[in-house]
Design an enzyme around this catalytic site. Structure first.
Site, PDB file in Angstrom:
ATOM      1  N   ASP A  96       0.825  -1.199   0.000  1.00 55.41           N
ATOM      2  CA  ASP A  96       0.000   0.000   0.000  1.00 55.41           C
ATOM      3  C   ASP A  96       0.868   1.261   0.000  1.00 55.41           C
ATOM      4  OD1 ASP A  96      -2.802   0.972   0.437  1.00 55.41           O
ATOM      5  OD2 ASP A  96      -1.934   1.835   2.255  1.00 55.41           O
ATOM      6  N   GLU A  99       1.714  -0.573  -5.047  1.00 58.68           N
ATOM      7  CA  GLU A  99       0.753   0.465  -5.384  1.00 58.68           C
ATOM      8  C   GLU A  99       1.523   1.771  -5.314  1.00 58.68           C
ATOM      9  OE1 GLU A  99      -3.282   2.708  -3.807  1.00 58.68           O
ATOM     10  OE2 GLU A  99      -1.585   2.364  -2.511  1.00 58.68           O
TER      11      GLU A  99
HETATM   12  C1  GLC Z   1      -4.242   2.984  -0.591  1.00 56.36           C
HETATM   13  C2  GLC Z   1      -5.480   2.137  -0.536  1.00 56.36           C
HETATM   14  C3  GLC Z   1      -6.628   3.007  -0.104  1.00 56.36           C
HETATM   15  C4  GLC Z   1      -6.331   3.578   1.264  1.00 56.36           C
HETATM   16  C5  GLC Z   1      -5.014   4.346   1.231  1.00 56.36           C
HETATM   17  C6  GLC Z   1      -4.535   4.665   2.612  1.00 56.36           C
HETATM   18  O1  GLC Z   1      -4.316   3.894  -1.577  1.00 56.36           O
HETATM   19  O2  GLC Z   1      -5.702   1.535  -1.764  1.00 56.36           O
HETATM   20  O3  GLC Z   1      -7.837   2.313  -0.087  1.00 56.36           O
HETATM   21  O4  GLC Z   1      -7.351   4.438   1.656  1.00 56.36           O
HETATM   22  O5  GLC Z   1      -3.998   3.575   0.644  1.00 56.36           O
HETATM   23  O6  GLC Z   1      -4.056   3.501   3.231  1.00 56.36           O
END
Ligand code: GLC
Length: 542
Positions: free
Chosen positions: A207, A268
């Site tokens: 994340d 991500e």
């Molecule tokens: C990432 C996740 C999202 C979350 C954010 C904070 O982007 O995909 O859903 O709110 O991180 O952890």
């Protein structure tokens, strides 16, 4: 032109990976999805033909951001079950030949995490505070935040605590950012990686992988970094908190650990451009990084052609396969996004009072987009419900909204609840079979039961049937690792992938080329391929 795809015999390089958002997938109790619910649906996923699942966070969490606010990284939240349920899930997945990837949230913890609670008590200047970003405020009495940084969810990125200091949170105030300059933070996460690898997970989706390092000087920065797409403006100075070069050292260390278990990691990372993205998939870092340029591309031939070519080009340079994705729990669902006057990444949620998507057009385009994606060499991610063609819930009343993004923007952005509606499973049951009681943690829109698998599996024209067939053919023809040649013309996107010819028509009709027969198409095709249609063709036997 040969776009080429570095071939790799690693499973993840061509895998189709299905994202499960646990609270919305399947409930065995009270209307919130849970781990036993996931286990019960693993045979369904095996039938769909996916290679792996990625499960969004199910760890102990106050659920302020639905699990992306973790208070214990080594346990399961009672809402979702127990650690034993996780073990059972992993064992069943293994039996069915499905790999399991879990979510790792290293940028921030929950404010209820013991570390943060101790830091609050320990006071300014303590080693406990140094696990996070605590600073004195500006202004005469420290009454102003230390910088002008803004939270991704809206509002300031700093919150003041009782003794007057402020702490940094790039997301909600319940998600304090960890200080990755501190070796204790690094040690802790290396141990968390091992904890889950020991239990048999195949890897991690990481994340906010682009957020861990901050410029310690904490300079002001006047811009917003958009969810998913970063910032599309070359003139803006590099942000002091996003996509800094120093993050890569962390992943080099993790890679060694993950490799020692034969695992993988997917980043991500919201970055400025594809070049920056490719840095995350250098040979000693992540194996995958979500291709958000693809997700954010408008539905148009020229844009998609460019994104696809560019993705192969930058990834080829570092020898990494691509990772295609159209949907996740942070963006408006594809059929709705594709039915808006302006296609692409889409808005942050859709209110009932907003102009509504043209769902007929959007669904047609979404099917074409999915067949295009599933023909492309590399890995592809599907988001739960994508195989059912689920649209966004665009008539949700504000009283039900739970996304902190809605609250922090004071209701100006609808937020992400509309893509997180509990899934339909059985059209004959209350709540479309989501839970035994019919309860659902967010209300389902009218007609949701029509999307349920029991209706779709028996329907040869359903999205479910199209995806299942595509995944089967993708395997049979080795599309995930095939060579790809671009034959795009003014009329259509056109690729030769292995022995399959893939044509996506946008605004015009095209004849089925001589000597080719239709293997699979997103709309019925006889002699002509209609607009907004993708077709997989095979040479006719002579
Ligand atoms: C990432 C996740 C999202 C979350 C954010 C904070 O982007 O995909 O859903 O709110 O991180 O952890």
């Amino acid at each position: 032109m040969i776009l080429s795809q570095p071939s790799s015999d690693q499973w993840w390089s061509s895998a189709v990976i299905y994202q499960i958002y646990p609270r919305s997938f399947k409930s065995t109790t009270d209307g919130v999805g849970d781990l036993p619910g996931i286990t019960s649906k693993l045979p369904y996923l095996a039938g769909l033909g996916v290679d792996a699942v990625w499960i969004s966070p199910f760890y102990t969490s106050p659920q302020k951001d639905h699990g992306y606010d973790v208070s214990d990284y080594r346990d399961v939240d009672p809402l979702f079950g127990t650690l034993e349920d996780a073990t059972t899930l992993l064992a069943r997945a293994k039996e069915l030949g499905i790999k399991v990837i879990v979510d790792l949230v290293p940028n921030h913890t929950s404010d209820q995490h013991p570390w943060f609670q101790k830091a609050l008590k320990a006071g300014p200047g303590s080693p406990e505070r140094n696990l996070y970003w605590f600073r004195d405020g500006r202004g005469e009495n420290g009454e102003l935040p230390p910088t002008n940084w803004r939270s991704v969810f809206g509002g300031p990125a700093w919150t003041q605590v009782e003794d007057g200091q402020w702490y940094l949170h790039l997301f909600d105030s319940s998600q304090p950012d960890l200080n990755w300059e501190n070796p204790l933070v690094r040690e802790e996460f290396e141990s968390i990686l091992r904890f889950w690898l020991e239990r048999g997970v195949a890897g991690f989706r990481v994340d906010v992988a682009h957020g861990l390092m901050k410029d310690p000087a904490l300079p002001d920065w006047d811009h917003d970094w958009e969810m998913v797409s970063g910032l599309d403006d070359d003139s803006v100075p590099a942000p002091p908190m996003w996509d800094r070069d120093e993050v890569h050292d962390i992943y080099r260390d993790w890679r060694k650990i993950v490799d020692s278990y034969g695992g993988m990691m997917c980043a991500e990372a919201w970055v400025h451009d594809d070049e920056r993205r490719s840095l995350y998939v250098r040979p000693d870092e992540f194996q995958q990084c979500f291709n958000f340029s693809f997700l954010a591309s408008p539905w148009d031939r020229a844009s998609l052609q460019e994104v696809i070519a560019q993705s192969y080009e930058v990834n080829n340079r570092v020898g990494a396969p691509t990772t295609w994705v159209f949907n996740n729990h942070d963006v408006v669902r594809l059929p709705s996004r594709m039915g808006l006057p302006v296609t692409g990444k889409g808005p942050n949620g859709i209110f009932p009072t907003d102009p509504q998507p043209d769902l007929e057009l959007g669904s047609r385009r979404a099917r074409a987009a999915q067949l295009l994606m599933l023909a492309l060499p590399g890995s592809a991610y599907l988001y739960n419900g994508e195989e059912l063609g689920l649209p966004e819930h665009t008539s949700l009343a504000d009283e039900y909204r739970q996304d902190p993004n809605f609250r922090r923007t004071e209701g100006t952005e609808a937020g992400r609840d509309g893509c997180r509606i509990p899934l339909p499973w059985d059209s004959t049951l209350p709540g479309a079979g989501f839970s035994p009681t019919g309860e659902t943690w967010l209300p389902q829109p009218d007609g949701w039961e029509e999307y349920a698998p029991d209706r779709q599996i028996v329907n040869p024209d359903s999205v479910h049937t199209m995806i299942t067939t595509a995944l089967k053919l993708r395997k049979e023809h080795g599309l995930g690792t095939a060579q790809i040649k671009d034959h795009t013309t003014e009329d259509a996107l056109e690729y030769q992938v292995g022995d399959i010819r893939v044509i996506t028509a946008f605004d015009r009709e095209l004849p089925v080329p001589d000597g080719w027969q239709v293997l699979l198409s997103s709309q019925p095709v006889t002699d002509t391929i209609g607009p907004n249609t993708t077709c997989w063709l095979q040479k006719t036997e002579s």
